[in-house]
Design a protein around this motif. Sequence first.
Motif, PDB file in Angstrom:
ATOM      1  N   SER A 304       8.253 -12.349 -41.197  1.00  0.00           N
ATOM      2  CA  SER A 304       8.131 -11.705 -42.993  1.00  0.00           C
ATOM      3  C   SER A 304       9.240 -11.177 -42.936  1.00  0.00           C
ATOM      4  O   SER A 304       9.328 -11.365 -44.360  1.00  0.00           O
ATOM      5  N   VAL A 305      10.190 -11.558 -42.429  1.00  0.00           N
ATOM      6  CA  VAL A 305      11.932 -10.126 -42.825  1.00  0.00           C
ATOM      7  C   VAL A 305      12.852 -11.896 -42.598  1.00  0.00           C
ATOM      8  O   VAL A 305      13.778 -10.587 -42.874  1.00  0.00           O
ATOM      9  N   LEU A 306      12.780 -12.917 -42.457  1.00  0.00           N
ATOM     10  CA  LEU A 306      13.617 -12.968 -42.024  1.00  0.00           C
ATOM     11  C   LEU A 306      14.214 -13.578 -43.005  1.00  0.00           C
ATOM     12  O   LEU A 306      14.291 -13.947 -44.449  1.00  0.00           O
ATOM     13  N   GLN A 307      15.570 -13.456 -42.885  1.00  0.00           N
ATOM     14  CA  GLN A 307      16.119 -12.663 -44.497  1.00  0.00           C
ATOM     15  C   GLN A 307      17.672 -14.454 -44.251  1.00  0.00           C
ATOM     16  O   GLN A 307      18.512 -15.172 -45.461  1.00  0.00           O
ATOM     17  N   SER A 308      17.974 -14.689 -42.920  1.00  0.00           N
ATOM     18  CA  SER A 308      18.991 -16.247 -43.100  1.00  0.00           C
ATOM     19  C   SER A 308      18.509 -17.065 -41.889  1.00  0.00           C
ATOM     20  O   SER A 308      18.096 -16.967 -40.668  1.00  0.00           O
ATOM     21  N   LEU A 309      18.583 -18.120 -42.524  1.00  0.00           N
ATOM     22  CA  LEU A 309      18.036 -19.339 -41.743  1.00  0.00           C
ATOM     23  C   LEU A 309      18.952 -20.613 -41.327  1.00  0.00           C
ATOM     24  O   LEU A 309      19.580 -20.784 -42.729  1.00  0.00           O
ATOM     25  N   HIS A 310      19.438 -21.210 -40.709  1.00  0.00           N
ATOM     26  CA  HIS A 310      20.242 -22.008 -40.008  1.00  0.00           C
ATOM     27  C   HIS A 310      19.528 -23.138 -39.689  1.00  0.00           C
ATOM     28  O   HIS A 310      18.944 -23.557 -38.852  1.00  0.00           O
ATOM     29  N   LEU A 311      19.489 -24.317 -41.031  1.00  0.00           N
ATOM     30  CA  LEU A 311      18.944 -25.657 -40.122  1.00  0.00           C
ATOM     31  C   LEU A 311      20.142 -26.814 -40.882  1.00  0.00           C
ATOM     32  O   LEU A 311      19.484 -27.732 -40.041  1.00  0.00           O
ATOM     33  N   ASP A 312      20.647 -26.623 -40.168  1.00  0.00           N
ATOM     34  CA  ASP A 312      22.248 -27.821 -40.265  1.00  0.00           C
ATOM     35  C   ASP A 312      22.118 -28.954 -39.664  1.00  0.00           C
ATOM     36  O   ASP A 312      21.307 -28.933 -38.118  1.00  0.00           O
ATOM     37  N   GLY A 313      22.223 -30.128 -39.515  1.00  0.00           N
ATOM     38  CA  GLY A 313      21.761 -31.569 -38.832  1.00  0.00           C
ATOM     39  C   GLY A 313      20.788 -31.391 -38.592  1.00  0.00           C
ATOM     40  O   GLY A 313      20.434 -31.916 -37.968  1.00  0.00           O
ATOM     41  N   VAL A 314      19.912 -30.947 -39.393  1.00  0.00           N
ATOM     42  CA  VAL A 314      18.253 -31.096 -38.356  1.00  0.00           C
ATOM     43  C   VAL A 314      17.590 -32.797 -39.956  1.00  0.00           C
ATOM     44  O   VAL A 314      17.560 -32.622 -40.541  1.00  0.00           O
ATOM     45  N   ARG A 315      16.397 -33.330 -39.025  1.00  0.00           N
ATOM     46  CA  ARG A 315      15.951 -33.885 -40.248  1.00  0.00           C
ATOM     47  C   ARG A 315      14.676 -33.515 -40.857  1.00  0.00           C
ATOM     48  O   ARG A 315      13.719 -33.186 -39.930  1.00  0.00           O
ATOM     49  N   PHE A 316      14.567 -33.522 -42.237  1.00  0.00           N
ATOM     50  CA  PHE A 316      13.356 -32.970 -42.544  1.00  0.00           C
ATOM     51  C   PHE A 316      12.111 -34.110 -42.771  1.00  0.00           C
ATOM     52  O   PHE A 316      12.751 -35.431 -43.063  1.00  0.00           O
ATOM     53  N   SER A 317      11.188 -33.587 -42.397  1.00  0.00           N
ATOM     54  CA  SER A 317      10.404 -34.725 -42.502  1.00  0.00           C
ATOM     55  C   SER A 317       9.156 -34.634 -44.193  1.00  0.00           C
ATOM     56  O   SER A 317      10.178 -34.255 -44.771  1.00  0.00           O
ATOM     57  N   SER A 318       8.563 -35.663 -44.706  1.00  0.00           N
ATOM     58  CA  SER A 318       8.255 -35.501 -46.199  1.00  0.00           C
ATOM     59  C   SER A 318       7.717 -33.836 -46.398  1.00  0.00           C
ATOM     60  O   SER A 318       8.470 -34.431 -47.658  1.00  0.00           O
ATOM     61  N   SER A 319       7.192 -33.687 -45.942  1.00  0.00           N
ATOM     62  CA  SER A 319       6.515 -32.330 -46.438  1.00  0.00           C
ATOM     63  C   SER A 319       7.480 -30.878 -45.662  1.00  0.00           C
ATOM     64  O   SER A 319       6.945 -30.010 -46.015  1.00  0.00           O
TER      65      SER A 319
END
Length: 666
Positions: A304-319
């Motif tokens: 609930s308190v997540l403030q920083s999210l790093h998702l560099d170089g990942v592949r996102f699905s359609s959803s």
Amino acid sequence: MKKVRVDGGEAVFFEAMAEEILFLILDCLDSSSGDKKAFSLVCRSWRDVESRHRKVLKPFPTDLLSAVLGRYSAVPRLDLSLCPLVSDDFLAATAITAGAALRSIDLSRSRSFTQAGLETLVARCPSLAEIDLSNATELGDSAAATIARARNLEKLSLARCKRVTDIGLVCIAVGCPKLKALSLRWCLGVTDLSIGIVAVKCREIRSLDLSYVQVTGKCLPQIFQLRNLQFLSLEGCLGIEDASLAAIQKECRSLVTLNLSNSPHLAHLGLPSFTRGAVRLRDLSLSHCGSVSHSLANNLQKISVLQSLHLDGVRFSSSGLKAVADSCSSLRELSLCKSLGVTDEGLSLIVGKNKGLEKLDITCCRMITSLSIENITRSCPLLRCLKMESCTLVSKEAYLWVGERCRLLEELDLTDNELDSEGLKAISGCQRLVALRIGLCLKIDDEGLGHVGMHCHRLRELDLYRSVGITDNGIGEIAKGCRGLEMVNMSYCEQITDNSLLFLSQCPKMKIIEIRGCPEISSRGLSSIALGCKQLVKLDVKKCVKIDDSGMIPLASSSQNLRQINLSHCSVTDVGLLALAGLSCLQSMIIVHVRGLTVSGLATALLACGGLARVKLHVSFKSLLPKNLIDHLEARGCLIQWRDKPFQAVDSKPIRFWKLPAGPET
């Protein structure tokens, strides 16, 4: 005896002023401006006060270490990261002089000391609480056993100490129970066995970096028993898989930062076990970990308190991107650099839910268009950092919204985009800008850059790499309005001449200048930089064929802080290189294809440059330079890199850079 008149009243002796008052004065002085040095020159008593007030000492060059330490014998923190030649004798002298006053020492760039020097240091400095031994690749388990005698040790870095194994680490775990921060990054000899013992013996650990260590999930249950653990990095730990994560039953309620980047065997199925009970987790990195699915995003919703999210170089699905938007609504920082599957729809949903976003990195998200920029600028008024390099489908009108709506921006990266001068004029409305990167923007010109100089007076970093429409006029406007400029990159801006350097010489805080591939720049312009920019640290003049010895001589006499220089493809001879060798601070040189050099001149310069830590040379010199000279350089800590690149003549009119068309993502 000197006197000073205070507020128009009676004159008082400098020596009579209370030390506490002088300490308050020193607290207000800028360390980088030379004010403290001027303070210490007032009188002998003030010099002694400044010596006692100093909390951190970062000396250079090596041959002045003994004299400097003699003056600052009571300094609690000694940073030797600029000194590659720290010997056992110096460590012994340091231990004798500093004694119990020394609490922290940084040896991360030093290669000349051995276990014997560490033994004296540990024995003579009982208050030692922090030791940084990063890059000490020759130290092994016996040195680790020596470190274990520092009973008050709280912070230790053994990054890239590849000879340390479980045996040495167990000694440290048993001998240093007060450890609070431990970095074992790239310690390839360490396994689950010693990590588990560290977790059992060092109960106060708050920060643990196991990046690229050959551990598996077997040590994780012990790690999660650490009640004060706040920072945990498992970046590049190939032995950690989903199954091992899923088996974890312990909760880590103290965890604040978790880095699982570059873990190809993670499919995020084990993430719920990691995040169970992580009520304080604010910073999560899952970069380069495969794909982001709907199930992963649902797990994020539990933090609930997540403030920083790093998702560099990942592949996102359609959803996947939509699910992240639904799960995270309190983000302050989001990084999607080089991620695949980032669309206008998904990105717009995320920024719509996170209106407090302050940092956003969408570098190389090549599917987004102006629609994303419109939603970002409308939804995120608090944005301070926006990185959107190579977002080539964004039209030039979008930059008008950036300038109109993001007035709090401090860092903006628009490299390789369709930015024109109208957009640059709009961006100049962001008057808090500190760093602006607009390299490879082929449509900007002096008019747009002039608006930046007129309005963005806080600017310290400017990157114009290959922005070929810029001339001396634009640089003149920047230099006039941005006197605090510290870094400028004008590489391959083919219209730049010596006049630009004359303008920039009026920026006294300049530290980094990159002008490679500017054929019209000569030694005349370089001389003006040398005379005006006394704080210059890094200089790149590669392929500036008009720069010769007449530019090196004023540089050698005036730029006493210069540490890095690239002279490849210049017209410098033995005379100019020998002049540079007199710079005591010089640590790194690149001198490939400098045709004016002879073997004897190069050898003499390398021998004379006592502080040199890294040098790049053409491989043809390897068989010509005396072997005993090469051995001597390497023995004193200089890393020699040999380059086998064929010589390419530098055209007086360099070819303009062209950009490949943006293709569809796969």
